[in-house]
Write an enzyme that holds these catalytic residues in place. Structure first.
Site, mmCIF file in Angstrom:
data_model
loop_
_atom_site.group_PDB
_atom_site.id
_atom_site.type_symbol
_atom_site.label_atom_id
_atom_site.label_comp_id
_atom_site.label_asym_id
_atom_site.label_seq_id
_atom_site.Cartn_x
_atom_site.Cartn_y
_atom_site.Cartn_z
ATOM 1 N N THR A 89 0.913 -0.887 0.265
ATOM 2 C CA THR A 89 0.329 -0.267 -0.219
ATOM 3 C C THR A 89 0.971 1.273 -0.075
ATOM 4 O O THR A 89 1.093 2.314 -0.452
ATOM 5 C CB THR A 89 -1.208 0.271 1.087
ATOM 6 N N TRP A 90 2.027 1.539 0.420
ATOM 7 C CA TRP A 90 2.896 2.083 1.160
ATOM 8 C C TRP A 90 3.358 2.541 -0.555
ATOM 9 O O TRP A 90 3.652 3.732 -1.045
ATOM 10 C CB TRP A 90 3.946 2.150 1.643
ATOM 11 N N HIS A 147 0.779 -9.822 -6.865
ATOM 12 C CA HIS A 147 1.575 -10.423 -5.902
ATOM 13 C C HIS A 147 1.936 -11.915 -6.535
ATOM 14 O O HIS A 147 2.527 -12.769 -5.780
ATOM 15 C CB HIS A 147 0.481 -11.166 -4.639
ATOM 16 N N ARG A 304 -2.054 -0.962 9.774
ATOM 17 C CA ARG A 304 -2.166 -1.199 11.401
ATOM 18 C C ARG A 304 -1.640 -0.038 12.317
ATOM 19 O O ARG A 304 -1.782 0.471 12.743
ATOM 20 C CB ARG A 304 -1.756 -2.833 11.487
HETATM 21 P P1 A3P Z 1 1.033 -4.096 9.560
HETATM 22 O O1 A3P Z 1 0.013 -4.498 9.689
HETATM 23 O O2 A3P Z 1 2.214 -4.649 10.886
HETATM 24 O O3 A3P Z 1 1.148 -2.797 10.470
HETATM 25 P P2 A3P Z 1 0.352 -4.669 2.530
HETATM 26 O O4 A3P Z 1 0.179 -3.062 1.797
HETATM 27 O O5 A3P Z 1 1.574 -5.081 1.225
HETATM 28 O O6 A3P Z 1 -1.310 -5.247 2.644
HETATM 29 O O7 A3P Z 1 1.034 -4.584 4.099
HETATM 30 C C1 A3P Z 1 0.462 -3.828 4.855
HETATM 31 C C2 A3P Z 1 1.304 -3.249 5.874
HETATM 32 O O8 A3P Z 1 2.484 -2.384 5.740
HETATM 33 C C3 A3P Z 1 0.787 -2.920 7.025
HETATM 34 O O9 A3P Z 1 1.972 -3.134 8.629
HETATM 35 C C4 A3P Z 1 0.689 -1.172 6.920
HETATM 36 O O10 A3P Z 1 0.413 -0.934 8.191
HETATM 37 C C5 A3P Z 1 1.446 -1.354 6.371
HETATM 38 N N1 A3P Z 1 1.343 0.140 6.058
HETATM 39 C C6 A3P Z 1 0.372 -0.037 5.391
HETATM 40 N N2 A3P Z 1 0.490 1.665 5.057
HETATM 41 C C7 A3P Z 1 1.795 2.248 5.171
HETATM 42 C C8 A3P Z 1 2.547 3.616 4.713
HETATM 43 N N3 A3P Z 1 2.063 4.312 4.326
HETATM 44 N N4 A3P Z 1 4.160 3.825 5.564
HETATM 45 C C9 A3P Z 1 4.332 2.650 6.437
HETATM 46 N N5 A3P Z 1 3.964 1.463 6.856
HETATM 47 C C10 A3P Z 1 2.531 1.252 5.809
#
Ligand code: A3P
Length: 338
Positions: A89-90, A147, A304
């Site tokens: 997402t980031w 993925h 999260r």
């Molecule tokens: P956590 O569950 O450890 O907090 P994905 O996007 O691949 O599904 O991964 C989700 C993880 O990336 C989650 O980790 C989420 O909180 C974290 N995440 C989402 N947005 C983010 C951001 N802008 N910066 C850093 N981490 C982020």
């Protein structure tokens, strides 16, 4: 005129003929998937099936087949690849904001009103979910998430030479993040949480959605060494530790490096990092209350804690030792440390 939210229009079938055509196409994929090896566990709802060495939920596997057969890459496409819960997402937000900079004012930016998962939709999960979408309507450059393992990517993606950015993360944090994510989905369906030990065992065996985790990482790692112009390999932890350096690397890689004016006088790198920060994105209305297209799952499930090392709060010393040992063994000789 098409804009970056046009992807939403692709998620509904337009005519009865289109629906019927999709039904026929996917009936064939369903049959193929029904004959694949399967593993059942409470760790992944019903079952997951093995296709080309990787594990997928049946609907995602049908999506992979459709992507392989129908996706036509453009050399200008930007692919954001990952194993789930690695910071997809980031990185989607960062890449979107970097590449489209100058197109939108920062105070009226699409990321303020739309989830990164619509601006850079997943191919096999969102776009090719029981339909063959017309992706030609999307504005250029097109941003896609996936993925799918490197070895199963559609040939046209490799042939087009479009940039592929892969993000990986320490498997201990990936496991913990995934466990929370799945429990959030189960909670919505009034189901009890997944048994952590069962989920852990399956993850270690490599039997996890889009896994084995280590094979996904290694596939892209090797590709990044063999085709450095086309595949960029990033680590979540390094991005957290030095976001400026890595955002500049990303910009360079996707062919739009920051100029020194943009960087110094306009402070654009910092502005993009602020816009895409966990604090900013997770507090936006769209990400607090919006729902994943076609699902009751909220966008908030993708935000999260956004920290490195949260596994310390969840894993026992035995679990830590086991995961570290597997990682060590799997990556031995490849020059990769997570
Ligand atoms: P956590 O569950 O450890 O907090 P994905 O996007 O691949 O599904 O991964 C989700 C993880 O990336 C989650 O980790 C989420 O909180 C974290 N995440 C989402 N947005 C983010 C951001 N802008 N910066 C850093 N981490 C982020």
């Amino acid at each position: 005129m098409a804009d970056y939210t046009s992807c939403r229009n692709l998620l509904v079938s337009k005519t009865r003929e289109e629906e019927e055509e999709n039904e026929i196409t996917f009936q064939r994929y369903k049959e193929i998937v029904s004959n694949l090896p399967k593993e059942e566990s409470t760790a992944f709802e019903k079952f997951i099936c093995n296709y080309q060495g990787f594990w997928y939920a049946d609907v995602h596997c049908q999506g992979v087949l459709a992507v392989q057969e129908h996706f036509k890459a453009h050399s200008t496409d930007i692919i954001i690849a990952s194993n789930p819960k690695s910071g997809t997402t980031w990185i989607k937000a960062l890449i979107f904001a970097t590449v489209t900079r100058g197109k939108f004012p920062m105070d009226n930016h699409p990321l303020l009103f739309e989830t990164p998962h619509i601006l850079a939709p997943f191919l096999e999960i969102t776009l090719y979910n029981n339909r063959i979408p017309d992706l030609e309507i999307l504005p250029s450059p097109r941003f896609f998430g996936t993925h799918i393992s490197y070895t199963s990517l559609p040939q046209s993606m490799i042939d087009s030479g479009c940039p592929i950015v892969y993000i990986c993360r320490n498997p201990k944090d990936v496991f913990v993040s995934m466990w929370h994510f799945k429990n959030k989905m189960r909670d919505r369906a009034s189901k009890p949480p997944i048994d952590a030990m069962e989920a852990f065992e399956r993850f270690c065996q490599g039997v996890s959605h889009f896994g084995p985790f280590w094979d996904s990482v290694l596939g892209y790692w090797k590709a990044s060494l063999e085709r450095p112009q086309h595949v960029l390999f990033l680590k979540y932890e390094e991005l957290q530790a030095d976001p400026v350096v890595h955002l500049k690397r990303i910009a360079q890689f996707v062919g739009c490096p920051f100029t020194s004016e943009e960087e110094k006088e306009e402070g654009l790198v910092d502005e993009i990092l602020r816009l895409c920060s966990f604090e900013k994105l997770s507090n936006l209305e769209v990400n607090k209350t919006g729902k994943v297209a076609g699902s009751s799952l909220g966008h908030e499930a993708f935000f999260r804690k956004g920290q490195v090392g949260d596994w310390k709060n969840y894993l026992t010393s035995e679990m830590i030792e086991r995961l570290d040992q597997i990682t060590e063994e799997k990556f031995h000789g490849y020059g990769l440390k997570l």
